[in-house]
Design a protein around this motif. Sequence first.
Motif, PDB file in Angstrom:
ATOM      1  N   ARG A  23       0.830  -1.192   0.000  1.00 15.45           N
ATOM      2  CA  ARG A  23       0.000   0.000   0.000  1.00 15.45           C
ATOM      3  C   ARG A  23       0.868   1.246   0.000  1.00 15.45           C
ATOM      4  N   ILE A  24       0.462   2.237  -0.773  1.00 13.71           N
ATOM      5  CA  ILE A  24       1.171   3.520  -0.829  1.00 13.71           C
ATOM      6  C   ILE A  24       0.690   4.391   0.328  1.00 13.71           C
ATOM      7  N   GLU A  25       1.593   4.696   1.238  1.00 18.40           N
ATOM      8  CA  GLU A  25       1.237   5.478   2.421  1.00 18.40           C
ATOM      9  C   GLU A  25       1.257   6.985   2.140  1.00 18.40           C
ATOM     10  N   LYS A  26       2.360   7.456   1.579  1.00 18.73           N
ATOM     11  CA  LYS A  26       2.520   8.894   1.354  1.00 18.73           C
ATOM     12  C   LYS A  26       3.168   9.123  -0.008  1.00 18.73           C
ATOM     13  N   VAL A  27       2.842  10.254  -0.613  1.00 17.77           N
ATOM     14  CA  VAL A  27       3.500  10.716  -1.834  1.00 17.77           C
ATOM     15  C   VAL A  27       3.969  12.144  -1.561  1.00 17.77           C
ATOM     16  N   ARG A  28       5.282  12.334  -1.580  1.00 17.79           N
ATOM     17  CA  ARG A  28       5.852  13.650  -1.242  1.00 17.79           C
ATOM     18  C   ARG A  28       6.816  14.076  -2.349  1.00 17.79           C
ATOM     19  N   PRO A  29       6.837  15.368  -2.674  1.00 22.74           N
ATOM     20  CA  PRO A  29       7.867  15.857  -3.610  1.00 22.74           C
ATOM     21  C   PRO A  29       9.249  15.724  -2.976  1.00 22.74           C
ATOM     22  N   HIS A  30      10.209  15.404  -3.808  1.00 23.97           N
ATOM     23  CA  HIS A  30      11.602  15.318  -3.347  1.00 23.97           C
ATOM     24  C   HIS A  30      12.461  16.048  -4.373  1.00 23.97           C
ATOM     25  N   GLY A  31      12.742  17.310  -4.086  1.00 21.49           N
ATOM     26  CA  GLY A  31      13.477  18.115  -5.051  1.00 21.49           C
ATOM     27  C   GLY A  31      12.558  18.587  -6.164  1.00 21.49           C
ATOM     28  N   ARG A  70      15.322  21.861  -2.809  1.00 22.84           N
ATOM     29  CA  ARG A  70      14.796  22.538  -3.993  1.00 22.84           C
ATOM     30  C   ARG A  70      13.329  22.162  -4.183  1.00 22.84           C
ATOM     31  N   ASP A  71      12.463  23.155  -4.297  1.00 23.27           N
ATOM     32  CA  ASP A  71      11.019  22.923  -4.366  1.00 23.27           C
ATOM     33  C   ASP A  71      10.581  22.598  -5.779  1.00 23.27           C
ATOM     34  N   VAL A  72       9.511  21.830  -5.865  1.00 20.02           N
ATOM     35  CA  VAL A  72       8.857  21.595  -7.147  1.00 20.02           C
ATOM     36  C   VAL A  72       8.260  22.910  -7.615  1.00 20.02           C
ATOM     37  N   GLU A  73       8.491  23.271  -8.882  1.00 21.63           N
ATOM     38  CA  GLU A  73       8.054  24.564  -9.388  1.00 21.63           C
ATOM     39  C   GLU A  73       7.116  24.394 -10.577  1.00 21.63           C
ATOM     40  N   GLY A  74       6.377  25.456 -10.875  1.00 21.88           N
ATOM     41  CA  GLY A  74       5.559  25.501 -12.070  1.00 21.88           C
ATOM     42  C   GLY A  74       4.441  24.476 -12.066  1.00 21.88           C
ATOM     43  N   PRO A  75       4.052  23.970 -13.258  1.00 18.01           N
ATOM     44  CA  PRO A  75       2.963  22.998 -13.356  1.00 18.01           C
ATOM     45  C   PRO A  75       3.226  21.713 -12.577  1.00 18.01           C
TER      46      PRO A  75
END
Length: 455
Positions: A23-31, A70-75
């Motif tokens: 099961r997928i618990e979390k989905v987080r941006p990484h960079g 580094r944050d996810v940017e744009g679309p």
Amino acid sequence: MSLDRITLAAYAQEIEPRIKGRRIEKVRPHGKSALRIELSTRDALYLDVSRSLAGLWLLSRTGHVPDDPRDVEGPSRTSALLFKKHLEGARIDRLTSDASRTLTLVTSRATVILETSGAADAALMVDADVLAHFGAGERPSAGKQPGRSVLDGDAARFVLAIASAPRESQRQLLNTLDPGLLPILRRWPVSESAIQRLAAILRDGSLSAPFLSPAPADDATHTAAPPMLMAFEPDGASQAQPDFLMAGERLYVALRRADLFRDRLQSRMAKARAEVSRLSRLKAALERDRGRWPEPAELRRQAEALLAAPTDRAELPRGRDAVVIAIPDPRGEAATLSVRIHPSLSLPQNANALYAKARNIERQKGAFDARWEQTLAALAQAEGVLSSLQTIRSLEELETPAVEPGDGTPSGKRSHYLTARGLQMIFGRSAAENHDVTFKLAKREDIWFHVLDAP
């Protein structure tokens, strides 16, 4: 850089049992270009769409990818939210790889199609509809059929063509017959034994232990020569790995560290070079200023000449602007001296002004010498920081707090501006900042300005 189709297929086949049914618990941006998909087993599946790291990478709980601020940017920011919304809570059904190096992750709620070649892109699909794209690639669509490889029809002919072709033609032939093997071109074997090893894999489909080529080293080395995961033993330095799962984990961690190392090192180097350039310009400006001051001894000599001159006031030139007059030299070192005076003042008054100017220069020279020594020390420190950055080999060394280059000016949120001559202007945007600039930063040789009718 992406995995060739043989290695990618072997890697996907090996990690599928580890993630199937989880099961997928979390989905987080990484960079900027990756999503960290946390599984119920506490393993992490990294969906990466950067050109050099495109793929789905499984890392065990012991695997450690450095934090990427580094944050996810744009679309991609909106896409990351949609991936999170439709994948969290779902169970993974299967993971497949095809000859065009397309990975398909099927879950109970959505499907992710990841193109790992070219400009990588991940598409989120729900009921055959594409809801979002993460990345900036060719935008894979539902029902896309992978391109047919020559190997799918006649592996023997392919192997024979490669083995019998002239060495200078082997690279072009591999590109023409099976574009899915293009990544191998970066480490294409040139020896006959290496060609035979690859031919055996293509003919029989039997894979030996995976290899990392070149062998893993430090972050600086990986930045200049990124390691590559291969399904056969290439020529040159390489290191055998126990399985594709472990090899993929080591490769991804090494490449992510190298990417962060390159980015942070370039940022630190740019700041260090800018500081060295600023202080070099400041040093040059101070050197020019040093030569513009008249000598106090010469000013006193001129003052003595004015006091000893018998010239009557009526004989002095009239006017408001300063003029130059010639008077006898009281010390006898020259026949006459040229002295610049103000006609509105008497000779004794002009002499007093010259004496006062000599005293001011002597006082200012003390502050100037202190500023000069401070600038030389700051320049040496900045050059030392720049030199030390060139010897750093790992992320840990970069993250160690270092002495920032500077000329002794306290840092803070105040605004700074550098003039063309290398002089630094500091100004505050609030009463508190102006108080700090005036009473904490200002030195005797600094000049304070107030802007009229402006904040």
